[in-house]
Design a protein around this motif. Structure first.
Motif, PDB file in Angstrom:
ATOM      1  N   GLU A 307       0.822  -1.203   0.000  1.00 40.98           N
ATOM      2  CA  GLU A 307       0.000   0.000   0.000  1.00 40.98           C
ATOM      3  C   GLU A 307       0.862   1.262   0.000  1.00 40.98           C
ATOM      4  O   GLU A 307       0.377   2.350  -0.298  1.00 40.98           O
ATOM      5  CB  GLU A 307      -0.938  -0.025   1.204  1.00 40.98           C
ATOM      6  CG  GLU A 307      -1.935  -1.182   1.143  1.00 40.98           C
ATOM      7  CD  GLU A 307      -2.685  -1.369   2.459  1.00 40.98           C
ATOM      8  OE1 GLU A 307      -2.625  -0.456   3.291  1.00 40.98           O
ATOM      9  OE2 GLU A 307      -3.321  -2.410   2.635  1.00 40.98           O
ATOM     10  N   GLY A 308       2.130   1.161   0.363  1.00 40.62           N
ATOM     11  CA  GLY A 308       3.003   2.318   0.378  1.00 40.62           C
ATOM     12  C   GLY A 308       3.339   2.823  -1.002  1.00 40.62           C
ATOM     13  O   GLY A 308       3.781   3.966  -1.173  1.00 40.62           O
ATOM     14  N   TYR A 310       1.158   3.199  -3.479  1.00 40.76           N
ATOM     15  CA  TYR A 310       0.066   4.098  -3.846  1.00 40.76           C
ATOM     16  C   TYR A 310      -0.389   4.867  -2.610  1.00 40.76           C
ATOM     17  O   TYR A 310      -0.443   4.320  -1.511  1.00 40.76           O
ATOM     18  CB  TYR A 310      -1.118   3.306  -4.411  1.00 40.76           C
ATOM     19  CG  TYR A 310      -0.894   2.818  -5.823  1.00 40.76           C
ATOM     20  CD1 TYR A 310      -1.132   3.657  -6.910  1.00 40.76           C
ATOM     21  CD2 TYR A 310      -0.455   1.524  -6.063  1.00 40.76           C
ATOM     22  CE1 TYR A 310      -0.942   3.212  -8.205  1.00 40.76           C
ATOM     23  CE2 TYR A 310      -0.261   1.066  -7.365  1.00 40.76           C
ATOM     24  CZ  TYR A 310      -0.504   1.920  -8.431  1.00 40.76           C
ATOM     25  OH  TYR A 310      -0.312   1.493  -9.713  1.00 40.76           O
ATOM     26  N   LYS A 311      -0.737   6.130  -2.815  1.00 44.86           N
ATOM     27  CA  LYS A 311      -1.230   6.946  -1.708  1.00 44.86           C
ATOM     28  C   LYS A 311      -2.631   6.478  -1.322  1.00 44.86           C
ATOM     29  O   LYS A 311      -3.515   6.360  -2.168  1.00 44.86           O
ATOM     30  CB  LYS A 311      -1.252   8.423  -2.113  1.00 44.86           C
ATOM     31  CG  LYS A 311      -1.702   9.353  -0.998  1.00 44.86           C
ATOM     32  CD  LYS A 311      -1.691  10.803  -1.468  1.00 44.86           C
ATOM     33  CE  LYS A 311      -2.167  11.735  -0.354  1.00 44.86           C
ATOM     34  NZ  LYS A 311      -2.192  13.155  -0.779  1.00 44.86           N
ATOM     35  N   ILE A 312      -2.800   6.200  -0.034  1.00 37.33           N
ATOM     36  CA  ILE A 312      -4.075   5.723   0.470  1.00 37.33           C
ATOM     37  C   ILE A 312      -4.777   6.853   1.222  1.00 37.33           C
ATOM     38  O   ILE A 312      -4.168   7.546   2.043  1.00 37.33           O
ATOM     39  CB  ILE A 312      -3.889   4.510   1.410  1.00 37.33           C
ATOM     40  CG1 ILE A 312      -3.112   3.398   0.705  1.00 37.33           C
ATOM     41  CG2 ILE A 312      -5.234   3.997   1.918  1.00 37.33           C
ATOM     42  CD1 ILE A 312      -3.778   2.884  -0.543  1.00 37.33           C
ATOM     43  N   GLY A 313      -6.059   7.010   0.935  1.00 36.61           N
ATOM     44  CA  GLY A 313      -6.832   8.048   1.613  1.00 36.61           C
ATOM     45  C   GLY A 313      -8.308   7.892   1.316  1.00 36.61           C
ATOM     46  O   GLY A 313      -8.728   7.005   0.556  1.00 36.61           O
ATOM     47  N   SER A 352      -6.911   3.748  -2.838  1.00 38.85           N
ATOM     48  CA  SER A 352      -6.114   4.534  -3.783  1.00 38.85           C
ATOM     49  C   SER A 352      -7.049   5.178  -4.804  1.00 38.85           C
ATOM     50  O   SER A 352      -7.716   4.479  -5.583  1.00 38.85           O
ATOM     51  CB  SER A 352      -5.095   3.631  -4.491  1.00 38.85           C
ATOM     52  OG  SER A 352      -4.539   4.284  -5.604  1.00 38.85           O
ATOM     53  N   ASP A 354      -6.259   6.853  -7.492  1.00 39.27           N
ATOM     54  CA  ASP A 354      -5.796   6.598  -8.857  1.00 39.27           C
ATOM     55  C   ASP A 354      -6.260   5.236  -9.353  1.00 39.27           C
ATOM     56  O   ASP A 354      -6.713   5.090 -10.497  1.00 39.27           O
ATOM     57  CB  ASP A 354      -4.274   6.677  -8.919  1.00 39.27           C
ATOM     58  CG  ASP A 354      -3.768   8.099  -8.698  1.00 39.27           C
ATOM     59  OD1 ASP A 354      -4.569   9.044  -8.891  1.00 39.27           O
ATOM     60  OD2 ASP A 354      -2.594   8.251  -8.327  1.00 39.27           O
ATOM     61  N   ASP A 470      -5.125   3.660   6.339  1.00 43.54           N
ATOM     62  CA  ASP A 470      -4.295   4.778   5.866  1.00 43.54           C
ATOM     63  C   ASP A 470      -2.993   4.801   6.661  1.00 43.54           C
ATOM     64  O   ASP A 470      -2.986   5.088   7.850  1.00 43.54           O
ATOM     65  CB  ASP A 470      -5.042   6.094   6.044  1.00 43.54           C
ATOM     66  CG  ASP A 470      -4.277   7.262   5.405  1.00 43.54           C
ATOM     67  OD1 ASP A 470      -3.159   7.027   4.900  1.00 43.54           O
ATOM     68  OD2 ASP A 470      -4.816   8.377   5.393  1.00 43.54           O
ATOM     69  N   GLY A 472      -0.416   6.667   5.854  1.00 41.19           N
ATOM     70  CA  GLY A 472       0.286   7.940   5.632  1.00 41.19           C
ATOM     71  C   GLY A 472       0.248   8.805   6.852  1.00 41.19           C
ATOM     72  O   GLY A 472       0.943   9.778   6.931  1.00 41.19           O
TER      73      GLY A 472
END
Length: 472
Positions: A307-308, A310-313, A352, A354, A470, A472
């Motif tokens: 998961e790192g 791709y940005k997860i949010g 993600s 995207d 998440d 991040g």
């Protein structure tokens, strides 16, 4: 000088033979020790009888010289100070005047019977067994030459030797069995190495043992097979990518060469060829973007912290679909395709953006390119709470009323570069990567996806997306 290399099987034979020899020596020493102990015990019994005979004769007032013993037996008489009064051998060898220094006599002086095995003072080359006892102010000591003797039962039959032969035979058979067991894995691994050096086709025919070594061998064979499959897969992917890149590049080159080689071409014709070249560059750009997306997904699947990559949010699914429809709106209108989303404007998921964007865009693109004109697309979603961790997933159902997919192709449509109809897909410009991206995006979100035919025509995709943590 080259060192002589001894084959492993022969080394095993040498080691086992050495072990067999050591065991045989141990057995011989043990048997000899047992036989010696038995001989001493038997002779001690006879010496006790000799002392009893001497004491009986003395009690009958017989003189020591008149006492007759069995052949090979002698006796000594001494006072309580150890001074020798009489010895039946004194005419044959020199007898010491005092024998109190000898261990068997010292023991007898304490009141207990004593026994000792040693060479005689006057006859150092021969071992004698001595037995001494104190009785009525005298020390009576009997003695005889010691020699190893087989037990009485062995004198009568050869059972003892038969038993030894049976034991040795059993040892040899056991060693042969062990040798074969030890060498079999080496033979198997030799076959494994040979099969790997070839093309690996014989790996399935190797019979691995059902033990730890066999498990290791099977893992090596499985790993090799997986590497071969991966190698062939990468080769196929590289071939497909090169093939897909070749088509738009060839088109762009042809259009540009036509423009360059036609000095009298009108602006209208030139604009037409430039427009076609531009459309091919768009196709090329889409292909590169799709390949890049799949490579990143592959990297994510192989990473411990996938998961790192791709940005997860938080992703608002309704807003994400609005952005996609804004991009694809003109294409939907040109094909007279209606899209109905039954997703709440408040439905969100942690994931993600995207990949979720790419997932839905590729599904809609797939319907546009292959479903036909005038079709209908619907998208439903429902939340399912997960027990235990408090998380949740969203189950989606995507349906179109297009041409559908033949039943035999449903299991393959998620493969990279797979086309249901090669010619049709090329005309529409598809690369065969769209549904592969869809599947991998679903897998990235810990979900599953399946495809089925819709009654009356069309296709149904059912998939789920889990809300990710998440980091991040």
């Amino acid at each position: 000088m080259k060192k002589l290399k001894l084959k492993y099987r022969y080394r095993l034979v040498v080691y086992l033979l050495m072990l067999l020899v050591l065991l045989a020596l141990f057995f011989v020493l043990y048997a000899s020790r047992q036989s010696r102990g038995y001989s001493i015990s038997t002779l001690q019994g006879e010496l006790k009888n000799t002392i009893a005979q001497v004491l009986d004769s003395l009690s009958e007032k017989k003189s020591p010289q008149s006492i007759t013993l069995p052949d090979g037996f002698g006796f000594t008489l001494a006072d309580t100070l150890g001074n020798v009064l009489y010895d039946s051998r004194q005419t044959e060898i020199s007898v010491p005047d005092n024998i109190s220094q000898f261990s068997e006599v010292a023991t007898a002086l304490t009141g207990a019977d004593g026994s000792a095995l040693r060479s005689a003072v006057g006859d150092p080359d021969t071992e004698y067994l001595y037995y001494a006892r104190r009785s009525s102010g005298l020390i009576v000591r009997s003695y005889s030459k010691f020699k190893m003797a087989r037990p009485a039962q062995i004198e009568k039959d050869n059972t003892y030797f038969i038993l030894i032969a049976i034991l040795l035979s059993a040892l040899i058979i056991s060693f042969i069995y062990i040798l074969r067991k030890l060498y079999k894995p080496l033979t198997t691994y030799s076959q494994l190495v040979s099969a790997i050096k070839e093309d690996g086709s014989r790996l399935s025919s190797i019979d691995f043992e059902n033990d730890e070594l066999g498990d290791v061998g099977r893992e090596i064979a499985d790993t090799f097979n997986q590497l071969e499959v991966a190698k062939k897969y990468r080769q196929q992917v590289s071939h497909n990518i090169a093939h897909e890149l070749k088509t738009p590049i060839t088109g762009v080159r042809a259009y540009l060469e036509t423009i360059m080689n036609s000095e009298d071409m009108s602006k209208e014709q030139m604009r037409k060829f430039v427009s076609k070249a531009y459309s091919q560059t768009l196709r090329l750009s889409d292909l590169v973007s799709e390949v890049s997306t799949l490579n990143k997904l592959d990297e994510a699947s192989e990473s411990k912290e996938s998961e790192g990559i791709y940005k997860i949010g938080p992703v608002n699914l309704h807003e994400c679909l609005d952005s996609i429809l804004e991009e694809l709106g003109p294409k939907l209108e040109s094909h007279k395709i209606s899209f109905e989303s039954r997703i709440s404007s408040r439905l969100k998921i942690n994931g993600s953006y995207d990949l979720i964007y790419s997932l839905f865009k590729n599904l809609i693109d797939n319907s546009i390119e292959h479903g036909g004109d005038g079709i209908e697309i619907t998208l439903d979603a429902g939340i399912a709470q997960m027990s235990g961790d408090g998380g949740y997933k969203i189950n989606f159902t995507y349906t179109d009323t297009g041409k559908g997919v033949p039943p035999e192709a449903l299991q393959r449509i998620f493969e990279r570069f797979y086309r249901v109809e090669e010619g049709r897909t090329r005309k529409t410009g598809g690369s065969g990567l769209g549904l592969a991206i869809v599947k991998n995006a679903v897998l990235f979100h810990k979900g599953t996806i399946s495809a089925s035919s819709k009654d009356g025509g069309g296709i149904v995709f059912k998939f789920s997306l889990y809300s990710l943590e998440d980091k991040g």
